[in-house]
Design a protein around this motif. Sequence first.
Motif, mmCIF file in Angstrom:
data_model
loop_
_atom_site.group_PDB
_atom_site.id
_atom_site.type_symbol
_atom_site.label_atom_id
_atom_site.label_comp_id
_atom_site.label_asym_id
_atom_site.label_seq_id
_atom_site.Cartn_x
_atom_site.Cartn_y
_atom_site.Cartn_z
ATOM 1 N N THR A 1 9.166 10.151 9.919
ATOM 2 C CA THR A 1 9.576 9.640 8.665
ATOM 3 C C THR A 1 8.758 9.064 7.854
ATOM 4 N N ALA A 2 7.728 7.861 8.617
ATOM 5 C CA ALA A 2 6.650 7.240 8.595
ATOM 6 C C ALA A 2 5.784 8.667 7.584
ATOM 7 N N ALA A 3 5.797 9.505 8.370
ATOM 8 C CA ALA A 3 4.771 10.496 7.671
ATOM 9 C C ALA A 3 5.532 10.787 6.441
ATOM 10 N N GLY B 1 10.296 7.363 -6.807
ATOM 11 C CA GLY B 1 11.482 6.547 -7.062
ATOM 12 C C GLY B 1 12.331 6.661 -5.672
ATOM 13 N N VAL B 2 12.299 6.707 -4.178
ATOM 14 C CA VAL B 2 12.228 7.050 -3.375
ATOM 15 C C VAL B 2 12.562 5.901 -2.363
ATOM 16 N N ALA B 3 12.796 4.730 -1.921
ATOM 17 C CA ALA B 3 12.642 4.213 -0.485
ATOM 18 C C ALA B 3 13.013 4.363 0.051
ATOM 19 N N ILE B 4 12.920 4.785 2.052
ATOM 20 C CA ILE B 4 13.632 5.141 3.124
ATOM 21 C C ILE B 4 12.809 3.857 4.045
ATOM 22 N N ALA B 5 13.102 3.798 4.683
ATOM 23 C CA ALA B 5 13.593 2.792 5.540
ATOM 24 C C ALA B 5 13.986 3.257 6.933
#
Length: 356
Positions: free
Chosen positions: A167-169, A184-188
């Motif tokens: 996910t971080a990559a 426009g994508v935010a991932i956590a």
Amino acid sequence: MDRTFWQKRRVLLTGHTGFKGSWLSLWLQSIGVELLGYALPPPTNPSLFEVARVAEGMTSVIGDVTDYEHLRKVIADFQPEIIIHMAAQTVVHTSYIDPVTNYNTNVMGTVYLLEAIRHLGGVKAVVNVTSDKCYENREWVWGYRENDPLGGYDPYSSSKACAEIVTAAYRDSFFNINNYSEHGVAIATARAGNVIGAGDWTANGLIADLIRSFLEHKSIQIRNPYATRPWQYVLDALNGYLTLAERLYNKGPAFAEAWNFGPNESDMKPVDWIVEKMLSLWGEGVTWEKDQTCQFHESNSLSLSCSKAHLKLAWTPKMSLEAALSQIINWTKGYQTGADMRAMTIDAISQYMDLG
């Protein structure tokens, strides 16, 4: 969690047929979400998904997150605004028996989901639910923070660490916060563990094993009675995921990172405390003994520091451990007597939201 935010949002939830997924599906249905679930058939029999008739208020698609073409088509057709990724192999013991499926689901399933999002566009917020077990466990007495080293002794724990790294990559390479105006994508990622609640029949899970012993009037074997765990009520964890998804949608890059969700320190209890409390609440004379046959490794102590979620998300647990155990027992007795479990589960969600 702001319930008005969720009204008419298009949300895709992977893993909706599982224990946590079923609770979250009913919660999202109750606040007016346009919900599509994508998952394998329910993993247990009985299951909360079937007992509470979860599919009645949503679009339920049976599929495997490792089937990239099918997953991509479902996302393309539905065009979700928010994705909460909960599809996973969730049991440490199972990961020893079938490590290949464990890694394929937990690691490559994450890859396929993020790859579909990368190519299709349109998604604004993604919460990838991993596990507190993603940390390199050093048996510390203090809680792990989000910037502590990842690791994992067993296949399950290491697969969740891998999912965090994947996910971080993807976030750094394809959804970089510095280029947010372009993609426009935010991932956590959301790290929570030892989530407990009613309707959990997961194999080799403590609460599930206890409930089975109660319903079948059998003594229960306990693998590791003196291990301490961060027991957390299911709706507290889900409230964290929903709060995080809102922030990702509204504020994007400021929240696109890893987050811990765990209980209050007072609810860090050993397994034998949970067992004795549940036996007392059930009140029908079931006994327990230590399982002498257990041969696989499990950590003895693990806790999370949730200071970041407290400070930046204004998230805190609302349900005490004793109250959660009481709710589990009351729900199970309703199930035992043939109550309407969909109505009973939705009522538990409503009561939780009213806690403020």
